[in-house]
Design an enzyme around this catalytic site. Structure first.
Site, short mmCIF file in Angstrom:
data_model
loop_
_atom_site.label_atom_id
_atom_site.label_comp_id
_atom_site.label_asym_id
_atom_site.label_seq_id
_atom_site.Cartn_x
_atom_site.Cartn_y
_atom_site.Cartn_z
N LYS A 24 21.26 4.91 54.00
CA LYS A 24 20.78 3.53 53.96
C LYS A 24 21.90 2.50 54.16
CE LYS A 24 19.83 2.43 49.76
NZ LYS A 24 20.96 1.60 49.31
N ARG A 99 15.76 -2.93 43.28
CA ARG A 99 15.69 -1.54 42.81
C ARG A 99 14.35 -1.24 42.15
NH1 ARG A 99 20.38 1.49 41.77
NH2 ARG A 99 19.11 2.76 40.39
N ARG A 138 29.11 18.96 48.42
CA ARG A 138 30.48 18.48 48.33
C ARG A 138 31.34 19.37 47.42
NH1 ARG A 138 33.30 13.35 48.94
NH2 ARG A 138 34.33 13.13 46.95
N ARG A 171 32.29 18.69 41.53
CA ARG A 171 32.23 17.76 40.40
C ARG A 171 30.82 17.82 39.82
NH1 ARG A 171 34.42 12.29 42.91
NH2 ARG A 171 32.26 12.41 43.56
N ARG A 182 18.98 12.98 39.91
CA ARG A 182 19.21 11.65 40.50
C ARG A 182 18.09 11.28 41.46
NH1 ARG A 182 24.70 11.82 43.36
NH2 ARG A 182 24.24 9.91 44.48
#
Ligand code: ZN
Length: 233
Positions: A24, A99, A138, A171, A182
């Site tokens: 985005k 949001r 990642r 991580r 999330r």
């Protein structure tokens, strides 16, 4: 992308919606440049405001330092201040705002008060499977911190750094479980926004899979068509 040089007759406000990992921010930046609109992202706003040390910024900072979300009232006020700046005369692209429904309604109310309106809401749609792949791939080297991505930039030997041979680790933010959570939060927050703007006839859905250029072309095409149509009326 020069095909879509649009001459905008009045202020234009475009909102970008998209899950984390949907691209985005990248697309919002491309479109802002192409349509010569200011690019407004609350994260950047908070940082800039902190450098200027405004009261509002200090309030926002205290929440962020505690790892808390900045309350709607503060975010809304900062965005409204921002769009009254001279470089927003032609309009703006909102990236990461609103949001939630409360922020969306506050934005509508403020714009209506100035005889303006949100023109389009671009929803960059990427499947949950693809988002998971992008966000959870990642890996980082423990020794030299070089980042890798399981799909797009894997190390030559799995688990080892190409540069220093160090061990690669994930991580906590980048693990599949965290990413899933999330995304769940994002989708539950955004569903009401998507309904809201669909009912207002403003939502444009764009397929967010494929290269940055391809997606950018799709976004501009959809906006181009819509704008040309609305300007003919
Ligand atoms: Zn390394």
């Amino acid at each position: 992308m020069g095909l879509y040089k649009l001459r905008l007759s009045k202020s234009r406000y475009i909102i970008f919606l998209g899950a984390p990992g949907a691209g985005k921010g990248t697309q919002a930046a491309i479109v802002a440049l192409e349509l010569k609109l200011a690019h407004i992202a609350p994260g950047d706003l908070f940082r800039q405001a902190q450098e200027q040390g405004t009261d509002l910024a200090m309030k926002a900072k205290s929440y962020m330092e505690q790892g808390m979300l900045v309350p709607d009232e503060i975010t809304i006020q900062m965005v409204l201040e921002r769009i009254s700046a001279p470089d927003c005369e032609g309009g703006a692209i909102f990236d990461g705002f609103p949001r939630n429904l409360k922020q969306a309604e506050a934005l509508d109310e403020a714009l209506t008060g100035q005889g303006k309106t949100v023109d389009k809401v671009v929803y960059i749609k990427v499947s949950e499977e693809e988002l998971l792949k992008r966000l959870s791939g990642r890996w980082i080297c423990r020794k030299c911190q070089t980042p890798y991505h399981a799909e797009t930039s894997p190390p030559k030997v799995w688990g080892k750094c190409d540069k220093c041979g160090g061990e690669l680790y994930q991580r906590p933010d980048d693990t599949v479980e965290t990413v899933k959570k999330r995304l769940e939060v994002y989708f539950s927050e955004t569903a009401s926004l998507i309904d809201y703007y669909t009912q207002a006839g403003k939502l444009v859905e764009v397929d967010g899979e494929g290269s940055v250029d391809d997606v950018g072309r799709r976004v501009l095409e959809s906006l181009g068509r819509e704008f040309v149509r609305s300007m003919e009326k």
